[in-house]
Motif scaffolding. Structure first.
Motif, short mmCIF file in Angstrom:
data_model
loop_
_atom_site.label_atom_id
_atom_site.label_comp_id
_atom_site.label_asym_id
_atom_site.label_seq_id
_atom_site.Cartn_x
_atom_site.Cartn_y
_atom_site.Cartn_z
N THR A 286 -96.72 52.40 -59.17
CA THR A 286 -96.01 51.13 -59.27
C THR A 286 -96.65 50.15 -58.28
N GLU A 287 -96.18 48.93 -58.31
CA GLU A 287 -96.59 47.92 -57.33
C GLU A 287 -95.56 47.83 -56.19
N GLU A 288 -94.55 48.68 -56.23
CA GLU A 288 -93.45 48.59 -55.27
C GLU A 288 -93.81 49.17 -53.90
N ILE A 289 -93.23 48.58 -52.87
CA ILE A 289 -93.28 49.10 -51.51
C ILE A 289 -91.85 49.49 -51.17
N GLU A 290 -91.67 50.73 -50.73
CA GLU A 290 -90.33 51.25 -50.49
C GLU A 290 -90.06 51.46 -49.01
N LEU A 291 -88.85 51.12 -48.60
CA LEU A 291 -88.32 51.47 -47.29
C LEU A 291 -87.76 52.88 -47.40
N GLY A 292 -88.13 53.75 -46.48
CA GLY A 292 -87.60 55.11 -46.45
C GLY A 292 -87.22 55.50 -45.03
N TYR A 293 -86.26 56.40 -44.91
CA TYR A 293 -85.82 56.87 -43.59
C TYR A 293 -85.16 58.23 -43.73
N LYS A 294 -85.34 59.02 -42.68
CA LYS A 294 -84.68 60.32 -42.52
C LYS A 294 -84.46 60.51 -41.03
N LEU A 295 -83.27 60.95 -40.66
CA LEU A 295 -82.96 61.17 -39.24
C LEU A 295 -82.42 62.57 -39.03
N MET A 296 -82.64 63.09 -37.84
CA MET A 296 -82.04 64.36 -37.45
C MET A 296 -80.53 64.24 -37.62
N GLN A 297 -79.92 65.29 -38.09
CA GLN A 297 -78.50 65.26 -38.43
C GLN A 297 -77.62 64.85 -37.25
N ASP A 298 -77.96 65.27 -36.04
CA ASP A 298 -77.13 64.92 -34.88
C ASP A 298 -77.26 63.45 -34.49
N CYS A 299 -78.12 62.71 -35.18
CA CYS A 299 -78.28 61.27 -34.92
C CYS A 299 -77.66 60.40 -36.00
N MET B 126 -93.78 40.46 -50.02
CA MET B 126 -92.88 39.56 -50.76
C MET B 126 -91.58 40.25 -51.17
N ARG B 127 -91.61 41.58 -51.30
CA ARG B 127 -90.44 42.32 -51.78
C ARG B 127 -90.53 43.75 -51.27
N ILE B 128 -89.39 44.32 -50.93
CA ILE B 128 -89.31 45.72 -50.50
C ILE B 128 -88.11 46.34 -51.22
N ASP C 79 -87.40 35.81 -49.14
CA ASP C 79 -86.46 34.69 -48.99
C ASP C 79 -85.03 35.18 -48.79
N GLN C 80 -84.63 36.18 -49.57
CA GLN C 80 -83.29 36.75 -49.41
C GLN C 80 -83.12 37.35 -48.02
N TRP C 81 -84.15 38.08 -47.57
CA TRP C 81 -84.05 38.72 -46.26
C TRP C 81 -84.01 37.69 -45.14
N THR D 6 -87.99 47.67 -39.60
CA THR D 6 -89.07 47.92 -40.56
C THR D 6 -89.16 46.79 -41.58
N LEU D 7 -88.03 46.31 -42.07
CA LEU D 7 -88.05 45.18 -43.00
C LEU D 7 -88.63 43.94 -42.32
N ARG D 8 -88.22 43.70 -41.09
CA ARG D 8 -88.76 42.55 -40.33
C ARG D 8 -90.29 42.67 -40.24
N TYR D 9 -90.78 43.85 -39.91
CA TYR D 9 -92.21 44.10 -39.82
C TYR D 9 -92.88 43.87 -41.19
N GLY D 10 -92.27 44.39 -42.24
CA GLY D 10 -92.84 44.24 -43.57
C GLY D 10 -92.95 42.79 -44.01
N PHE D 11 -91.91 42.02 -43.77
CA PHE D 11 -91.92 40.63 -44.20
C PHE D 11 -92.69 39.72 -43.24
N GLU D 12 -92.47 39.88 -41.94
CA GLU D 12 -93.05 38.94 -40.98
C GLU D 12 -94.47 39.30 -40.57
N THR D 13 -94.78 40.58 -40.44
CA THR D 13 -96.12 40.98 -39.99
C THR D 13 -97.04 41.28 -41.16
N LEU D 14 -96.56 42.05 -42.12
CA LEU D 14 -97.40 42.42 -43.25
C LEU D 14 -97.42 41.36 -44.35
N GLY D 15 -96.46 40.45 -44.32
CA GLY D 15 -96.42 39.39 -45.33
C GLY D 15 -96.01 39.85 -46.71
#
Length: 176
Positions: free
Chosen positions: A85-98, A122-124, A165-167, A111-120
């Motif tokens: 696909t052309e999609e870029i996905e946000l993903g996350y996994k944390l230790m259960q005690d966190c 358009m959609r995540i 723009d939404q973000w 991560t979204l801030r980095y994706g939009f502001e640093t990487l430029g």
């Protein structure tokens, strides 16, 4: 490297193999990932190599999440290209005690801030299995919107997404 008030996110390295094995061996952590089964050390090694190669190829990937207060490795969060696909996905996994401490939301937001502001970007997007309400709440808290129900990796999933723009509008509203 990405920094937030309580976290540091940095690219994964071979040194992250052991904590990644611990994360991926936890049945509760893995219940909504792929087939819902924990990963073997061999599978984790293959995954880690894929993440490192993704980082080298694109300049971003799923990164280690380090808690600043005690320099503890608590999980991973980042962006990756969804295969075929052309999609870029946000993903996350944390230790259960966190879980339940706002770390996934904080890491996702950074991560979204980095994706939009640093990487430029358009959609995540992000996906979650229907039963994984906690992950859906994180997506909503970082400004993503439900788009559709579909299938990913053989599993029924809810698709969420946000464009730049939404973000930007959401982040400004959240700051006030």
């Amino acid at each position: 490297m990405i920094e937030s008030p309580r976290l540091i996110l940095r690219p994964l390295t071979e040194d992250d193999f052991i904590p990644l094995c611990v994360l991926f061996a936890d049945p509760e952590v893995m219940q909504y990932i792929g087939d819902g089964k924990p990963r073997s050390p061999q599978s984790t090694a293959t995954y880690l190599q894929w993440v490192i190669e993704h980082q080298q190829r694109y300049g971003f990937s799923l990164w280690a999440v380090i808690r600043k207060a005690d320099d503890r490795w608590i999980g991973q969060c980042g962006l990756w290209h969804v295969e075929h696909t052309e999609e870029i996905e946000l993903g996350y996994k944390l230790m259960q005690d966190c879980w339940g401490q706002g770390y996934a939301t904080e890491a996702g937001w950074a991560t979204l801030r980095y994706g939009f502001e640093t990487l430029g970007l358009m959609r995540i997007c992000a996906i979650a299995q229907p039963a994984n309400r906690a992950s859906q709440r994180v997506m909503e808290k970082v400004g993503m919107h439900y788009e559709k129900t579909g299938e990913f990796d053989g599993q029924s999933c809810f698709y969420y997404a946000v464009n730049r723009d939404q973000w930007n509008a959401f982040s400004k509203a959240s700051a006030s």
